[in-house]
Structures are given as structure tokens and as C-alpha cells.
Design a protein around this motif. Sequence first.
Motif, mmCIF file in Angstrom:
data_model
loop_
_atom_site.group_PDB
_atom_site.id
_atom_site.type_symbol
_atom_site.label_atom_id
_atom_site.label_comp_id
_atom_site.label_asym_id
_atom_site.label_seq_id
_atom_site.Cartn_x
_atom_site.Cartn_y
_atom_site.Cartn_z
ATOM 1 N N VAL A 85 41.130 48.652 34.093
ATOM 2 C CA VAL A 85 42.195 47.880 34.732
ATOM 3 C C VAL A 85 43.178 48.902 35.280
ATOM 4 O O VAL A 85 43.899 49.564 34.523
ATOM 5 N N SER A 92 48.218 49.945 35.857
ATOM 6 C CA SER A 92 48.858 49.528 34.605
ATOM 7 C C SER A 92 50.377 49.641 34.717
ATOM 8 O O SER A 92 51.106 49.136 33.868
ATOM 9 N N ASN A 106 38.826 40.964 28.362
ATOM 10 C CA ASN A 106 38.339 41.075 26.989
ATOM 11 C C ASN A 106 37.844 39.743 26.451
ATOM 12 O O ASN A 106 36.821 39.687 25.768
ATOM 13 N N GLN A 143 43.078 50.596 30.360
ATOM 14 C CA GLN A 143 44.129 50.502 31.370
ATOM 15 C C GLN A 143 44.549 51.894 31.837
ATOM 16 O O GLN A 143 44.775 52.782 31.013
ATOM 17 N N THR A 195 45.631 40.856 32.614
ATOM 18 C CA THR A 195 44.313 41.047 33.226
ATOM 19 C C THR A 195 43.331 41.610 32.205
ATOM 20 O O THR A 195 42.206 41.123 32.063
ATOM 21 N N ALA A 196 43.790 42.622 31.457
ATOM 22 C CA ALA A 196 42.914 43.231 30.455
ATOM 23 C C ALA A 196 42.540 42.213 29.375
ATOM 24 O O ALA A 196 41.384 42.147 28.947
ATOM 25 N N ALA A 252 49.170 43.703 34.125
ATOM 26 C CA ALA A 252 47.985 44.483 33.751
ATOM 27 C C ALA A 252 47.487 44.101 32.361
ATOM 28 O O ALA A 252 46.276 43.956 32.139
ATOM 29 N N ASP A 253 48.440 43.901 31.426
ATOM 30 C CA ASP A 253 48.052 43.499 30.060
ATOM 31 C C ASP A 253 47.279 42.195 30.092
ATOM 32 O O ASP A 253 46.265 42.037 29.417
ATOM 33 N N ASP A 274 39.928 38.127 38.722
ATOM 34 C CA ASP A 274 39.012 39.053 38.068
ATOM 35 C C ASP A 274 37.557 38.690 38.257
ATOM 36 O O ASP A 274 37.115 37.577 38.138
ATOM 37 N N VAL A 326 37.368 48.318 27.679
ATOM 38 C CA VAL A 326 38.260 47.946 28.774
ATOM 39 C C VAL A 326 39.473 48.853 28.682
ATOM 40 O O VAL A 326 40.165 48.871 27.667
#
Lengths: 280, 146
Positions: free
Chosen positions: A178, A181, A194, A208, A189-190, A186-187, A160, A206
Motif C-alpha cells: 500500500v 502511506s 487484509n 505500507q 486500505t491496508a 492508507a491504514d 482496491d 501487506v
Amino acid sequence: MDLDKAREGSRLGLSQALSLVENGLPFSTEEEGDVIGITGAPGVGKSCLVDQLAQAYARNGEKVAILAVDPSSPISGGALLGDRLRMESADLDDLIYMRSVATRGESGAVPSVVADMVAVLKECGWKRIIIETVGSGQAEFRIAAVADTIMLVEAPGMGDAIQSEKAGIVELVDIIVVNKSDLKGADETAANINSALSAGSKSIPVMQVSSHTGDGITYLVQAIDEVADSGISRAQWQERLASQWMRKMSHHPNLDSILDKLESSQISIKEAILLMEGKE
Amino acid sequence: MATPLRIVIAKPGLDGHDRGAKVVARALRDAGHEVIYTGLRRTPEQIVRTVIDEDAQFLGLSSLSGAHAHLFPRVCKLLQESDVGHVIVFGGGIIPTADRPALFEAGIKAIFGPGTSSNQINDFISTAAAKDDAGCGAESDWHWGD
Ligand SMILES: Nc1nc2c(ncn2[C@@H]2O[C@H](COP(=O)(O)OP(=O)(O)O)[C@@H](O)[C@H]2O)c(=O)[nH]1
Ligand SMILES: [Mg+2]
């Protein structure tokens, strides 16, 4: 430049006007519009996301124009512009106009002619404009010179960018997306983004989305309108100013002769600046 | 530096092979042109729309599926009807010699078989770009090669 045909809705008229401007004819307008800049590393899914957004606007009956900017080869001067590959809706829907733009001689990810191309689009009734550009460190900041809303796209498994090279980008970005998803990770990464953001003072949404399934696109469209209402930040104004300043410099009528004098050591940089300001 | 030519490379028809088209696209980029690549399985209407939106001067069509006989002339006809008969169209892929006269007749200005060198394609591009009667809608019956 004759924009009558383009104003009446001729795509060919619009395309030819854009070419004139791309080839150096200056153009500006008082017309307003909403310009969304989308940036991020290659492969995160920017073009697919643009396709989704364009379809969402077109479904609402809104016209949307896309400028997809890709780098020219510094060696040949040519460019391979492949964003249309992921934007099939642009070939099908009359409400969507899509144009590929090469950076040509300019080093930044967004060449200064893009601002004038945006002006042509606004003048011809295309008020909603999306610019896709490849993020490449500092250069991508130039998108702030043309876009009202800036979206940074990330994807799971791509590393990232917030953490790494792009200190400072947070000042300019309005929304972080992001994408992908639908993929595992993905979760996470988000969550990473954050927590990196929580250290700073600016709060950035942010979101998804999946540009494959369409998940989250409706919310993203809403979020874009919300941040657009909050106006342009100081950091963005600074980029706009800097970009116009650069443009003025590279179009200065005496630039060549001033560079000649610098090259042959007749003047110093300080004297060159005075010459550019017309104060010799 | 001279303004680069804008060239659309498109694949009408249903076959899923775009290696050849990509090789040509890269060769044209390396010759200094701006190449817009559209991807697989586009309809003639979509291709013409792309040419117009991108304000391209050239269009390269690739086909391996035998679709050329019907689709290439259809693209030329649509270009002419859309006021972009100035666009120069060339074709590539597997196109039997017997099919070529009809394609030239329809407005295609060059046909390149598998194994054509990029030099040949670039020679065609620069020759055709310098002519004012090489568009797919031009009256002249000039075409590349014999
Ligand atoms: N699984 C998944 N793949 C995606 C998604 N969006 C894009 N991709 C894929 O990611 C790759 C790069 O997409 P593209 O839009 O060209 O990325 P760009 O380079 O950022 O413009 C392609 O193979 C896409 O099919 C998504 O939401 N989910
Ligand atoms: Mg892209």
C-alpha cells in the motif's frame, strides 16, 4: 550478438544489445538473477516506488536494472513512455540502468521479448532486475512469466483491486504494497486488503510505504529478499509455461500457412493443432 | 510493421513549462514513434545518459528560458564524446533567429518555433532518419529548413 562491451560495463553496448533482442533476436542465458515484477493500476505510484527501491539497492552497492513497460498505441503503433519522469535516480547513479519498453504488437502487459531482455541483463552482470508494468486485468499475469517475485501496488483512494476484477491474482502475488502511506486512508486500505485476504488460504504480506518520504522502504527491501527465498509457486510455473507456449506458437515456422488454411476452411482447429505439433 | 524510432524528448534548463514538449511528444507517438519523455529540469549529463540507456536515434530538446544557447551545444558535445554522435538532435521552444546559426554549427539539425505543425516535425524526422549524415557528430552541415 557481441556482448563483450556490455559485459565490460559499457551502457551503450548493453543498450544496443537490448535493442537487438527487443527487435526480435532471441536470447537466453543460464545466468541467474533476482527479478522483481511490480504491477498495479496507473497512478498508484509504481514508478516512484521503483525509484526508491533502486536507490535502496544502489546505496548497498548493488547494481539494479529497471525495465518499465508501457502499452503501445494500437492505432499508431507509437508509445509515450513517461516512467523516467519519476525515476531521476536512474539518470544519476551508475549502479542504476533504466530502460523504457513499449509492448509493440503484443496484447499482454508484458511482451514476450521482455524475458529475453532480462536474459541479456543477467548475462551482462545485472542480477537485480525490476520490471514495472501497468496492471490491466488478465494481461498483467504475464509478468509471472518473467518475475521471481511479484509485487502488487495499491494506494488509498484508488479502489482496491484485490476485491474487484482480479480474482486469481492472489495466487501469483508475493507481496502487496500500500503506497502513499503519507496520505489519509492508507491504514484503511491496508485493513480492507487484509480482511479480503483472510478469506483465502495463502498468506501474503501487506506492507505500507511512502515513495515520497521513503517510509517503509527498508522493510520492503527485506521482505522482498525473504519471499524470494521461498521460491516460485505452482501458479507462477503455470504462467511461465503458458507464456513460453504462446511464444513458441507465435514463432512457429508454419504459422502463416496454417492460418491460411484455417482461413480458407481447408482444415479444422483440431487439424491445425496437429500440424503445429508436426503430426499433421 | 517497421521497427519504431525511439525518440527522447527532454527539457534542459530551469523553466517549469513543459506543455510544448508534451504536445510534441504526443504528436510523435501518434506518428508511430516510441517517445521517452524525461521531465523537467534535467542536466545535459542526465539527458545524455537517458539517450544512451534508451538507445534512442533522436533527441528533441525544448527550452523556453534562454538556456538553449549554452545547454543545447553542451548536450551535442557530450553526445559526441560519449560515442553517440549518430543521434539526431532537434530543438524547440523560444529560440531567436539570431541564435540559430550557432546551434546548427553545434550539431542541432532542426529548430522548431512555437506553433510549428506536427506535420513539419514528422517530415523532418522521416527525412533525417533516411540520411546517414544527420547525426549531431556528423561532418555534414545539412540542416532542416533554411
Ligand atoms: N502522496 C504520495 N504521492 C505519491 C507517492 N508515490 C507516488 N505518488 C504520486 O502519485 C502519482 C503517480 O505516481 P507514478 O509513480 O507515476 O505512478 P504509476 O503510474 O503507478 O507509475 C504522482 O503524482 C506521484 O507523485 C507517495 O508515496 N505519496
Ligand atoms: Mg509508471
